[in-house]
Design a protein around this motif. Sequence first.
Motif, PDB file in Angstrom:
ATOM      1  N   ILE A  23       0.854  -1.187   0.000  1.00  0.00           N
ATOM      2  CA  ILE A  23       0.000   0.000   0.000  1.00  0.00           C
ATOM      3  C   ILE A  23       0.890   1.238   0.000  1.00  0.00           C
ATOM      4  CG2 ILE A  23      -2.059  -1.032   0.990  1.00  0.00           C
ATOM      5  CD1 ILE A  23      -1.168  -0.097   3.722  1.00  0.00           C
ATOM      6  N   VAL A  24       0.518   2.200  -0.842  1.00  0.00           N
ATOM      7  CA  VAL A  24       1.358   3.379  -1.051  1.00  0.00           C
ATOM      8  C   VAL A  24       0.511   4.635  -1.248  1.00  0.00           C
ATOM      9  CG1 VAL A  24       3.246   2.058  -2.127  1.00  0.00           C
ATOM     10  CG2 VAL A  24       1.457   3.046  -3.570  1.00  0.00           C
ATOM     11  N   CYS A  25       1.203   5.754  -1.217  1.00  0.00           N
ATOM     12  CA  CYS A  25       0.684   7.045  -1.664  1.00  0.00           C
ATOM     13  C   CYS A  25       1.437   7.392  -2.933  1.00  0.00           C
ATOM     14  CB  CYS A  25       0.977   8.152  -0.654  1.00  0.00           C
ATOM     15  SG  CYS A  25       0.049   8.069   0.849  1.00  0.00           S
ATOM     16  N   VAL A  26       0.782   8.087  -3.837  1.00  0.00           N
ATOM     17  CA  VAL A  26       1.398   8.507  -5.089  1.00  0.00           C
ATOM     18  C   VAL A  26       1.081   9.982  -5.302  1.00  0.00           C
ATOM     19  CG1 VAL A  26       1.529   8.137  -7.588  1.00  0.00           C
ATOM     20  CG2 VAL A  26       1.044   6.197  -6.058  1.00  0.00           C
ATOM     21  N   SER A  27       2.108  10.763  -5.576  1.00  0.00           N
ATOM     22  CA  SER A  27       1.945  12.182  -5.847  1.00  0.00           C
ATOM     23  C   SER A  27       2.550  12.494  -7.203  1.00  0.00           C
ATOM     24  CB  SER A  27       2.657  13.004  -4.756  1.00  0.00           C
ATOM     25  OG  SER A  27       2.501  14.375  -4.984  1.00  0.00           O
ATOM     26  N   ILE A  28       1.802  13.216  -8.021  1.00  0.00           N
ATOM     27  CA  ILE A  28       2.287  13.620  -9.344  1.00  0.00           C
ATOM     28  C   ILE A  28       2.198  15.135  -9.409  1.00  0.00           C
ATOM     29  CG2 ILE A  28       1.958  13.426 -11.833  1.00  0.00           C
ATOM     30  CD1 ILE A  28       0.658  10.631 -11.177  1.00  0.00           C
ATOM     31  N   LEU A  29       3.349  15.757  -9.677  1.00  0.00           N
ATOM     32  CA  LEU A  29       3.469  17.208  -9.707  1.00  0.00           C
ATOM     33  C   LEU A  29       3.881  17.673 -11.089  1.00  0.00           C
ATOM     34  CD1 LEU A  29       5.589  17.689  -6.437  1.00  0.00           C
ATOM     35  CD2 LEU A  29       3.101  17.515  -6.652  1.00  0.00           C
ATOM     36  N   ASP A  30       3.609  18.937 -11.400  1.00  0.00           N
ATOM     37  CA  ASP A  30       4.088  19.500 -12.667  1.00  0.00           C
ATOM     38  C   ASP A  30       5.545  19.951 -12.501  1.00  0.00           C
ATOM     39  OD1 ASP A  30       4.059  22.037 -11.413  1.00  0.00           O
ATOM     40  OD2 ASP A  30       2.238  22.676 -12.440  1.00  0.00           O
ATOM     41  N   ALA A  31       6.112  20.554 -13.528  1.00  0.00           N
ATOM     42  CA  ALA A  31       7.516  20.937 -13.518  1.00  0.00           C
ATOM     43  C   ALA A  31       7.848  21.992 -12.465  1.00  0.00           C
ATOM     44  CB  ALA A  31       7.944  21.428 -14.909  1.00  0.00           C
ATOM     45  N   ALA A  32       6.854  22.762 -12.043  1.00  0.00           N
ATOM     46  CA  ALA A  32       7.057  23.768 -11.001  1.00  0.00           C
ATOM     47  C   ALA A  32       6.761  23.202  -9.611  1.00  0.00           C
ATOM     48  CB  ALA A  32       6.176  24.980 -11.263  1.00  0.00           C
ATOM     49  N   TRP A  34       3.919  21.839  -8.556  1.00  0.00           N
ATOM     50  CA  TRP A  34       2.543  22.025  -8.115  1.00  0.00           C
ATOM     51  C   TRP A  34       1.773  20.728  -8.350  1.00  0.00           C
ATOM     52  CZ3 TRP A  34       1.185  25.780  -5.066  1.00  0.00           C
ATOM     53  CH2 TRP A  34       1.934  26.960  -5.066  1.00  0.00           C
ATOM     54  N   PRO A  35       0.837  20.384  -7.461  1.00  0.00           N
ATOM     55  CA  PRO A  35       0.106  19.119  -7.574  1.00  0.00           C
ATOM     56  C   PRO A  35      -0.759  19.031  -8.833  1.00  0.00           C
ATOM     57  CG  PRO A  35      -0.312  20.192  -5.442  1.00  0.00           C
ATOM     58  CD  PRO A  35       0.450  21.161  -6.278  1.00  0.00           C
ATOM     59  N   VAL A  36      -0.762  17.839  -9.411  1.00  0.00           N
ATOM     60  CA  VAL A  36      -1.648  17.532 -10.529  1.00  0.00           C
ATOM     61  C   VAL A  36      -2.567  16.369 -10.146  1.00  0.00           C
ATOM     62  CG1 VAL A  36      -1.794  16.864 -12.969  1.00  0.00           C
ATOM     63  CG2 VAL A  36       0.078  18.329 -12.193  1.00  0.00           C
TER      64      VAL A  36
END
Length: 131
Positions: A23-32, A34-36
């Motif tokens: 079980i995990v958390c996943v975070s995807i951010l843009d180049a700056a 900031w959260p997407v």
Amino acid sequence: MQLSSATRMLSAAIAEAERRGVIVCVSILDAAAWPVAFGRMDGVALGCIDVCNKKARTAALFQMDSADFAMIACPGGEAYSLEQTNGGLTSFGGGLAIRDGKGAVVGGIGVSGASTEDDIAIARVALAALS
């Protein structure tokens, strides 16, 4: 980083974590950085939320995988304690830079909650979903 790409990556990461039985958390951010997109599987340790964000942030802002960043920011590295900058980074694996077809960094993904090896592998599967 488009939302459609980020959600495709998020789905692939969660599916891979389920396949591995973690079980995990996943975070995807843009180049700056900031959260997407963000996903948190049921039962993951809440501290993993901050860790996955910092892994993605490190990858996006320094345009390198967090495991490679660790080699620079570790004791004896050329930029020891660099992880204390930019609002907090992390110097261990599980964060990968997201690149477009021309190699430009368009964001970062961070995975946290499993072993570092599994976090990295899950993030790689998510990146492969963009191909």
